[in-house]
Motif scaffolding. Structure first.
Motif, PDB file in Angstrom:
ATOM      1  N   PHE A 373     -13.503 -43.257  41.079  1.00  0.00           N
ATOM      2  CA  PHE A 373     -13.458 -44.006  42.241  1.00  0.00           C
ATOM      3  C   PHE A 373     -14.610 -44.909  42.361  1.00  0.00           C
ATOM      4  O   PHE A 373     -14.588 -46.121  43.129  1.00  0.00           O
ATOM      5  CB  PHE A 373     -13.622 -43.111  43.417  1.00  0.00           C
ATOM      6  N   GLU A 374     -15.642 -44.871  41.536  1.00  0.00           N
ATOM      7  CA  GLU A 374     -16.808 -45.997  41.627  1.00  0.00           C
ATOM      8  C   GLU A 374     -16.289 -47.199  41.100  1.00  0.00           C
ATOM      9  O   GLU A 374     -17.046 -48.267  41.175  1.00  0.00           O
ATOM     10  CB  GLU A 374     -18.150 -45.091  40.989  1.00  0.00           C
ATOM     11  N   LYS A 375     -15.276 -47.076  40.221  1.00  0.00           N
ATOM     12  CA  LYS A 375     -14.858 -48.547  39.653  1.00  0.00           C
ATOM     13  C   LYS A 375     -14.167 -49.253  40.521  1.00  0.00           C
ATOM     14  O   LYS A 375     -13.761 -50.457  40.157  1.00  0.00           O
ATOM     15  CB  LYS A 375     -13.992 -47.955  38.328  1.00  0.00           C
ATOM     16  N   PHE A 376     -13.606 -48.515  41.707  1.00  0.00           N
ATOM     17  CA  PHE A 376     -12.704 -49.609  42.477  1.00  0.00           C
ATOM     18  C   PHE A 376     -13.976 -50.070  43.469  1.00  0.00           C
ATOM     19  O   PHE A 376     -14.780 -49.609  43.893  1.00  0.00           O
ATOM     20  CB  PHE A 376     -11.676 -48.589  43.188  1.00  0.00           C
ATOM     21  N   PRO A 377     -13.519 -51.222  44.313  1.00  0.00           N
ATOM     22  CA  PRO A 377     -14.122 -51.729  45.225  1.00  0.00           C
ATOM     23  C   PRO A 377     -14.355 -50.835  46.667  1.00  0.00           C
ATOM     24  O   PRO A 377     -13.454 -49.935  46.781  1.00  0.00           O
ATOM     25  CB  PRO A 377     -13.536 -52.933  45.687  1.00  0.00           C
ATOM     26  N   ASN A 378     -15.412 -51.073  47.344  1.00  0.00           N
ATOM     27  CA  ASN A 378     -15.612 -50.016  48.549  1.00  0.00           C
ATOM     28  C   ASN A 378     -14.609 -50.400  49.513  1.00  0.00           C
ATOM     29  O   ASN A 378     -14.491 -51.716  49.725  1.00  0.00           O
ATOM     30  CB  ASN A 378     -16.871 -50.157  48.822  1.00  0.00           C
ATOM     31  N   ARG A 379     -13.880 -49.424  50.073  1.00  0.00           N
ATOM     32  CA  ARG A 379     -12.910 -49.878  51.301  1.00  0.00           C
ATOM     33  C   ARG A 379     -13.288 -48.818  52.412  1.00  0.00           C
ATOM     34  O   ARG A 379     -12.484 -48.235  52.522  1.00  0.00           O
ATOM     35  CB  ARG A 379     -11.600 -50.015  50.942  1.00  0.00           C
ATOM     36  N   PRO A 380     -14.368 -48.962  53.062  1.00  0.00           N
ATOM     37  CA  PRO A 380     -14.472 -48.059  54.079  1.00  0.00           C
ATOM     38  C   PRO A 380     -13.412 -48.036  55.327  1.00  0.00           C
ATOM     39  O   PRO A 380     -13.125 -49.140  55.599  1.00  0.00           O
ATOM     40  CB  PRO A 380     -16.045 -48.065  54.584  1.00  0.00           C
ATOM     41  N   GLN A 381     -13.325 -46.952  55.770  1.00  0.00           N
ATOM     42  CA  GLN A 381     -12.146 -46.935  57.013  1.00  0.00           C
ATOM     43  C   GLN A 381     -12.853 -47.416  58.432  1.00  0.00           C
ATOM     44  O   GLN A 381     -13.791 -47.064  58.665  1.00  0.00           O
ATOM     45  CB  GLN A 381     -11.775 -45.524  57.156  1.00  0.00           C
ATOM     46  N   MET A 382     -12.326 -48.383  58.781  1.00  0.00           N
ATOM     47  CA  MET A 382     -12.869 -49.126  60.092  1.00  0.00           C
ATOM     48  C   MET A 382     -12.148 -48.614  61.286  1.00  0.00           C
ATOM     49  O   MET A 382     -10.813 -48.464  61.369  1.00  0.00           O
ATOM     50  CB  MET A 382     -12.868 -50.554  59.979  1.00  0.00           C
ATOM     51  N   VAL A 383     -12.871 -48.874  62.345  1.00  0.00           N
ATOM     52  CA  VAL A 383     -12.303 -48.524  63.846  1.00  0.00           C
ATOM     53  C   VAL A 383     -12.432 -49.701  64.573  1.00  0.00           C
ATOM     54  O   VAL A 383     -13.465 -50.338  64.597  1.00  0.00           O
ATOM     55  CB  VAL A 383     -12.376 -47.045  64.146  1.00  0.00           C
ATOM     56  N   GLU A 564     -20.732 -40.701  49.854  1.00  0.00           N
ATOM     57  CA  GLU A 564     -20.600 -42.152  49.898  1.00  0.00           C
ATOM     58  C   GLU A 564     -19.021 -42.208  49.420  1.00  0.00           C
ATOM     59  O   GLU A 564     -18.323 -43.357  49.846  1.00  0.00           O
ATOM     60  CB  GLU A 564     -21.556 -42.794  48.893  1.00  0.00           C
ATOM     61  N   LEU A 565     -18.577 -41.621  48.450  1.00  0.00           N
ATOM     62  CA  LEU A 565     -17.335 -41.766  47.879  1.00  0.00           C
ATOM     63  C   LEU A 565     -16.303 -41.518  49.039  1.00  0.00           C
ATOM     64  O   LEU A 565     -15.312 -42.300  49.330  1.00  0.00           O
ATOM     65  CB  LEU A 565     -16.936 -40.944  46.750  1.00  0.00           C
ATOM     66  N   ARG A 566     -16.625 -40.426  49.805  1.00  0.00           N
ATOM     67  CA  ARG A 566     -15.518 -40.150  50.669  1.00  0.00           C
ATOM     68  C   ARG A 566     -15.614 -40.879  52.155  1.00  0.00           C
ATOM     69  O   ARG A 566     -14.641 -41.520  52.746  1.00  0.00           O
ATOM     70  CB  ARG A 566     -16.125 -38.634  51.451  1.00  0.00           C
ATOM     71  N   GLU A 567     -16.878 -41.911  52.180  1.00  0.00           N
ATOM     72  CA  GLU A 567     -16.961 -42.818  53.201  1.00  0.00           C
ATOM     73  C   GLU A 567     -16.210 -44.063  52.895  1.00  0.00           C
ATOM     74  O   GLU A 567     -15.500 -44.828  53.723  1.00  0.00           O
ATOM     75  CB  GLU A 567     -18.200 -42.988  53.788  1.00  0.00           C
TER      76      GLU A 567
END
Length: 1477
Positions: A373-383, A564-567
């Motif tokens: 999952f670290e190879k993919f860009p970060n996409r945190p869930q936003m509200v 961090e991965l979960r976020e």
């Protein structure tokens, strides 16, 4: 009778040697019920051949380890490994002295140019030479037999050999040119290379080609060991210290020579016996007995030749030699290999640290399936935040941030709700309430900060007090305060306690320096060395703590990475990327998957787990989850259904068998779906496919699903459908995944895969060397015509008649001119049926069979008969190397890997003793012997009789006497059987009387407490039942039952002798600990049995495949595989299953219609099964027995707690635990410790502090509740050892932290008690002061009464005075309760009692008030005068008023001096109070 008993013992010993036992079982099957024969012989092999025999290996290993410790200097240190590239030489220095200087032997010393020397030392040159060696080995392995007409001297293999010989000769010349002959010959490796060069050069000479010089050619493969550094290190570790292994090989050869010479002299004169006619024949016969292959045939032939008179003596001779050779000599090889694999003590500690560091490093990284999952860009869930009174647009905020804010707000709200006022203030308005809540919340925060500052100050004060106490204790120990006491042997508890106190005091450098002033130089030097040693230990502690911190940091980093991965990745930890992390359906699946039985009830006060009556059953139920229990039951039912499958009753055509198949697939589908929805499939932290077990589950499910959907009706042999059916047989392996202990067995098998792989490479190298040699010497020479009258191949044609015999000993009476029965067969020139050396593949297979010590006698005889007697050396050398070194390498490596997995491989001697002690204490139990009755009545007399040693010995002799009755067969038709059974009945009634006496003496409840008594009661009850049935029925079954009862009774003797009890405990504990290994072995056996039914279920009968041994059903397949586990002719069964056309009838459509075998399938099937079961699984049993034997086998010097210590503790425990419940209250531990004597004694005069530490430890660990037998014993064991030497790193830190905490808490309690004593003494002195003031005031009252009431004017009547006095006394308490008095008045009874009690006591020291020696009269007619403290009237004015005739100034000065003395009274600070801790 003696002859029958001796023959029976002789037969049992033959069967226990695993040689020929299966034929005895087949004979028993033909004569008796099948189940009885199977049960008897399988249990005989399990107990005698697998358990008892391996106890000998354990004894030899332990004994050899003790001898090695004693003769450590003789063998030398293991760590003294010298490099092959450097050496040391003496050189004279400039001052004229001599010194050792390291010299590099590879340093250029020759006359070659620098470029050639550089090339010779380069890695490219070495890799080129090794690659050429590899090519040479491949070419040699490609050689094969081309026929008689082919010229072998000048073929391509000969030319290649010449080319390689020239190349390696040039290599040797180049190295000699570069290094010089002296530098070249100084290396052992170069010596070996030079020997190969000389030998191979002679080998390429045409007349010497394919001769004994071929050994030099095939030995080039040994140079390939340099390719792998791990393999090179392993070989050096095993064979580097060759002094021990070489000495053992020389001893074995000497033993063979001596025993061969003795046997030659004993049997050379025997007629019709050709095994001992010459020395070579005698040597081969004794070597055959050493390898156990066909040793029964050698002995039987010799017994038949010497006759019945000398047969018992000869049998004893061979059995003793076989015992020594197989049980002691082979075990010595295992002991030597294990000793070579052992590390030094210092290296063990270093490796413990390194291993801890390595474990910390591995825990820091996430698995690769999650790091993707670290190879993919970060996409945190936003509200998006809405409903905010603002004119600006608010950007989206991370959901995790909002959750933290909401959680914190909820926590603050909860804190505010806890601090709300009572319900009476609920009528206040909302604004006022919120203001009060805010103020209280701020006040609470401030108080917390103030409390934290106070706690920090208290901690600093406690630390300072602790340091002072330690310094005082150290000063008292060094001041020799114990020198005046009489000399007495100190207990181990006292010794270890003082060692720890000294060690802790030396850790404080300033204190030790301050205390050491005024000592002698020697004492200071010794203290300095101790301080340095303990500072090194403290440095080790810091390293251990750093490793622990590193582990904690690694776990924290791992958790942070997961967070961090979960976020940052919304699909992380989502099963199948669909189900949400906190979805209701996922939570439901989690509850179902993780639900398990938990019956452990905890005490709500202490928090301790309560022991229930059926806790073992509850532990078993809670072993796995409910879902796993369901799948275990379903899998077992499915395996039972597969047991009924056969080539004649197939699952494809049996609907009843398909039901179990459908049930298994449906239940496994539900299970996998639930687990995938709960934990994910692959890309989640707790995924189903996160290890090999998950992959195996998915594989088994897919195979079962495909087979159920396909269900082929016609399955051709060696097709994909048959392969699918074979893969379906892996279903029992699901149990390995479902049961945690079974997974542990798999880890133990595969964790040591590296070392097992290295041993396999060594054995393959050995086999390749001898196979290449055999191909070049024996290719085409082992073939022979099947007609024994034909010698030449040209004459081997046509047909001949072969006679048929039913048995070797059956002589048919033929009529004149009648021929024996037979038939005509064609003549064929062929190799032996089971082996040949025509190519390297067949030669490797033959040598693999020989390596298992099966069939090598046949190979030897064929080679000697068809090639020549001199070539018999070839097979003997290979068998010796393979048997003595190769197979024992497997045993040693498996035992070493097992110890490494258990954590004992890197343990020092002291640490291993400590682990053995802990395991031994777990087995120890309280004495189940009730106390003697108090009175001297009938029960007490019975108790004395049953506990007398003479009574116990008499019972043991009676048991032996009853066992002797079984030396004659109990047959219904034999008239001797009835008297023997009658005598057994008499013995049974005697044992009934014994049990009755014990029940009367101990009471039924006390008798039932002992397990041995329960066993005796069970056997006696069975004996009574047998007596009733015997007189009622009197048939063969009752006689068999009586024999079984006698056998059961015989086992009761084992617990009455120390050595027998030790061996029995070893076997019993080994069976208990090896339960899951035995279950794992059975599961593997079951898988191979199912596969054998599919592959070889219809194979035609051959030499060993017959009506008893075949694969027609799963049950028969299991018996055949059990036979193969023992190694009984497994290679012949394999060759029977390899039968191919034209010796069988093939079928193209179905495998169950053919009687042919499967050549490749049989080769992989039998070889893999034999390696896994015989070489690995059985050796795990050996490892377990060796481990358990070390628990019980230890001398008194090696034991940390001896058997006498444990026995004494058990006796004392029985005195304290009067209810025999196994638990006692915590306060009774003090009485138990005071009753201990011997090595566990606690001297209250010397070790009062140790006594307090031990008592407080039990109170702290168990919160003042009940303590068990093992709790107290564990505490004593920790206190009786040097934890610095015995405990491992993590356990050492935890124990030291606990002891430091206990020491500080005990110090606090001691200080508290000391302060209470001081306060009590101060109060006592204050009461004494008050009594002095009382006496002073009394004297002043008397003087005042003289002035106020002179005797001449006194008119008061005594009766009235007494009444007035009584009234004053009645009203005094009311007055005193309303006033705060400075000192007691005249009417204070406490003061008068204190005066009367202190009257006549000796005077106290200076600075303290002295009581008057004479009693003072008390006037009851004087009214009391109360002195008020804090009022307007001062002490001075009151006293002056009381005595108007005295001067005011002098009166004030006297009172002031008296009060000053009272305020400056010193407290008693004697040293006894300070050290009374």
């Amino acid at each position: 009778m003696t002859l029958n008993q001796g023959t029976s013992i002789f037969t049992v010993y033959e069967a226990a040697s695993q040689e020929g036992w299966v034929f005895l079982m087949y004979r028993a099957i033909d004569s008796f019920p099948r189940w009885r024969s199977y049960f008897y012989f399988i249990t005989l092999i399990f107990f005698l051949a697998w358990l008892v025999k391996n106890v000998f290996i354990a004894v030899i290993i332990e004994t050899f380890a003790e001898i090695r410790v004693q003769f450590q200097q003789m063998w030398g240190s293991r760590s003294s490994t010298t490099s092959t590239a450097t050496t040391q030489m003496f050189h004279e220095d400039a001052a004229g002295g001599w010194q050792l200087v390291a010299v590099d032997v590879n340093k250029p010393q020759g006359r070659a140019p620098a470029c050639l020397q550089k090339m010779m030392r380069s890695s490219v040159f070495h890799m080129f030479i090794l690659s050429m060696v590899t090519v040479d080995v491949i070419v040699a392995a490609s050689n094969y037999y081309k026929g008689e007409n082919f010229r072998r001297q000048y073929d391509e293999f000969y030319l290649a050999e010449v080319a390689f010989t020239v190349l390696f000769d040039l290599e040797a010349l180049l190295k000699i040119w570069c290094l010089g002959f002296t530098g070249y010959i100084s290396s052992s490796l170069h010596k070996f290379e030079l020997l190969l060069v000389i030998g191979t050069t002679l080998h390429v000479y045409p007349d010497l080609y394919h001769s004994q010089f071929t050994y030099f050619q095939v030995l080039r493969v040994v140079r390939l060991i340099k390719i792998s550094p791990a393999l090179e290190d392993f070989v050096y570790k095993i064979f580097g210290p060759g002094k021990k292994l070489g000495s053992l090989v020389v001893f074995t050869a000497s033993l063979l020579i001596v025993m061969s010479a003795i046997s030659l002299q004993m049997f050379c004169f025997v007629e019709e016996l050709d095994r001992f006619t010459t020395f070579p024949r005698a040597f081969m016969s004794m070597f055959q007995i050493l390898t156990q292959e066909g040793w029964v045939d050698v002995m039987d032939q010799t017994l038949n030749a010497v006759g019945h008179m000398w047969a018992p003596v000869v049998a004893i001779y061979f059995i003793l030699y076989h015992l020594f050779a197989t049980l002691i000599l082979l075990s010595l090889f295992v002991a030597v290999i294990l000793d070579n694999l052992e590390l030094d003590e210092d290296l063990k500690k270093l490796k413990q640290l390194k291993q801890s560091e390595a474990n910390a490093d591995t825990k820091e990284k996430l698995p690769l399936r999650l790091r993707i999952f670290e190879k993919f860009p970060n996409r945190p869930q936003m509200v998006k935040i809405s409903k905010l009174p603002s004119d600006f647009t608010v950007p989206k905020i991370r959901e995790s941030f909002m959750k933290q804010f909401i959680d914190r707000q909820q926590q603050d709200t909860c804190c505010l709700l806890r601090s709300l006022p009572s319900a009476s203030s609920s009528s206040c308005d909302h604004s006022k309430r919120s203001t009060i809540e805010d103020n209280k919340y701020i006040d609470q925060k401030l108080r917390k900060s103030v409390f934290s500052i106070r706690a920090r100050n208290l901690l600093e004060k406690e630390t300072a007090v602790t340091k002072i106490l330690r310094a005082c204790t150290r000063q008292r120990m060094l001041s020799g305060s114990f020198e005046g006491q009489p000399a007495k042997e100190r207990s181990i508890l006292s010794v270890q306690h003082h060692i720890r106190q000294e060690r802790r005091s030396l850790r404080h450098g300033s204190n030790s320096q301050r205390i050491s002033r005024g000592k002698s130089l020697e004492t200071l030097t010794q203290d300095h060395s101790n301080t340095v040693r303990y500072r090194n230990a403290q440095r080790e502690d810091s390293e251990i703590k750093m490793i622990q911190e590193k582990k904690e940091q690694a776990e924290m980093k791992r958790k942070v990475q997961e967070e961090e991965l979960r976020e940052n990745h919304p699909y992380f930890d989502k099963p199948l990327f669909i189900v949400g992390r906190e979805h209701r359906f996922r939570n439901f699946c989690r509850v179902v998957v993780r639900a398990r039985f938990n019956a452990s009830k905890t005490d709500p006060v202490t928090g301790a787990v309560k022991n229930t009556k059926y806790h073992q059953l509850y532990d078993l139920l809670g072993l796995v989850t409910y879902l796993d229990w369901v799948m275990i039951i379903v899998t077992i039912c499915s395996c039972i259904s597969m047991m009924f499958e056969s080539p004649f009753r197939r699952v494809m055509h049996a609907p009843t068998l398909q039901i179990a198949e459908y049930v298994f697939v449906i239940f496994m589908s539900i299970e996998l779906n639930l687990k995938i929805m709960a934990d994910g499939l692959f890309f989640t932290p707790t995924a189903v496919i996160r290890d090999f077990g998950g992959v195996m589950d998915i594989f088994i499910y897919l195979v079962s699903l495909i087979f159920l959907c396909w269900m082929p009706q016609n399955v051709p042999a060696e097709s994909g459908a048959q392969l699918l059916m074979v893969l379906r047989c892996l279903r029992p392996l699901r149990i390995f995944k479902l049961v945690p202990q079974m997974r542990k067995v798999v880890r133990e098998l595969f964790s040591g895969f590296k070392e097992i792989f290295l041993v396999s490479i060594l054995l393959l190298t050995l086999m390749l060397v001898f196979a290449s040699f055999g191909v070049q010497l024996f290719a085409g020479k082992l073939a022979k015509c099947n007609d024994p009258n034909i010698i030449k191949r040209e004459d081997c044609n046509g047909i001949f008649r072969i006679n048929v015999s039913v048995s070797k000993n059956l002589n048919l009476k033929l009529r004149p001119g009648e021929k024996k029965p037979g038939f005509w067969v064609p003549r064929v020139w062929a190799n032996p049926r089971n082996f040949n050396f025509d190519n390297v593949g067949n030669a490797m297979l033959a040598l693999f069979e020989v390596l298992s010590l099966k069939g090598w006698v046949e190979v030897r005889d064929v080679i000697i008969h068809r090639v020549g007697p001199i070539h018999g050396i070839y097979i003997h050398v290979f068998v010796f190397l393979g048997c003595m070194i190769g197979l024992t390498l497997f045993v040693g490596v498996v035992i070493a890997n097992f110890n490494e997995n258990k954590g004992t491989a890197l343990l020092t001697v002291d640490q291993r003793r400590w682990e053995d002690l802990k395991s031994r204490l777990k087995i120890a139990q309280p004495l189940h012997l009730p106390p003697r009755p108090d009175n001297d009545g009938f029960r007490a007399k019975m108790y004395d009789i049953t506990q007398h040693p003479f009574f116990k010995r008499t019972i043991a002799l009676l048991v032996l006497a009853q066992s002797v009755l079984l030396s004659v067969k109990w047959d219904v038709e034999d008239p001797v059987t009835v008297p023997l059974a009658t005598m057994s009945v008499v013995f049974t009634f005697i044992f009934v009387l014994e049990v009755t006496m014990k029940i009367i003496a101990m009471s039924p409840a006390g008798f039932w407490q002992s397990r041995r008594n329960r066993y005796d009661l069970l056997v006696t009850s069975l004996g009574v039942v047998w007596v009733v049935l015997h007189f009622a029925l009197l048939n063969a079954y009752t006689y068999m039952m009586g024999a079984c009862v006698i056998v059961f009774r015989f086992f009761s003797i084992c617990g009455k002798h120390v050595t027998l009890k030790m061996l029995l405990l070893t076997v019993v504990v080994s069976m208990y600990k090896s339960f899951f290994i035995i279950v794992g072995m059975f599961l593997l056996l079951l898988c191979y049995a199912f596969a054998g039914v599919v592959l070889f279920g219809t194979v035609k009968y051959g030499e060993n495949i017959n009506r008893h041994a075949n694969f027609s059903s799963a049950g028969k397949a299991i018996t055949v595989l059990f036979r193969i586990v023992t190694g009984e002719d497994w290679n012949k069964i394999m060759h029977d299953c390899m039968v191919q056309p034209p010796f069988c009838t093939p079928d193209e459509f179905t495998y169950w219609a053919t009687d042919c075998g499967n050549y490749a399938g049989a080769l992989m099937y039998f070889c893999s099964f034999y390696v896994i079961i015989a070489y690995i699984m059985l050796n795990l049993l050996v490892a377990i027995i060796v481990e358990n034997f070390s628990l019980f086998y230890s001398t008194e010097e090696d034991q940390l707690l001896s058997y006498n210590d444990l026995r004494h503790f058990q006796i004392i425990w029985n005195m304290v635990d009067d209810k025999r419940e196994g638990v006692i209250p915590t306060f009774r531990v003090k009485f138990l410790l005071r009753l201990l004597r011997g090595r566990l004694e606690v001297d209250l005069d010397k070790d009062k502090l140790l006594f307090k530490h031990m008592c407080y430890e039990m109170e702290r660990l168990h919160n003042g509740g009940d303590v068990t037998f093992h709790d107290v014993l564990s505490m004593l064991s920790y206190r009786s050892v040097d934890i610095r030497k015995s405990l491992q790193l993590e356990e050492l830190l935890a124990r030291e932290q606990l002891e430091y905490t206990i020491e500080e808490e005990v110090a606090k309690q001691t200080i508290r008690m000391w302060l209470k004593k001081c306060l009590k003494r101060i109060r006592a002195k204050q009461q004494q002061s008050c009594s002095i003031i009382h006496s002073l005031r009394e004297s002043q009252q008397q003087e005042l009464s003289r002035f106020l009431n002179p005797p001449s004017i006194e008119t008061t009547q005594p009766s009235e005075d007494m009444n007035a006095n009584s009234q004053d006394n009645n009203t005094q308490p009311e007055t005193s309760s309303q006033q705060q008095l400075l000192s007691p008045t005249l009417s204070d009874r406490g003061g008068s009692r204190q005066d009367s009690a202190d009257a006549g006591k000796p005077q106290r020291k200076f600075g303290q008030w002295r009581l008057p020696s004479a009693p003072k009269p008390i006037s009851h007619s004087v009214s009391s005068v109360n002195l008020r403290f804090g009022g307007r009237t001062t002490m001075k004015s009151v006293v002056c008023k009381m005595n108007p005739m005295t001067d005011t100034a002098s009166c004030g000065s006297e009172v002031k001096k008296w009060w000053t003395r009272q305020l400056t009274v010193e407290s008693d600070e004697s040293g006894d109070d300070l050290l009374d801790i």
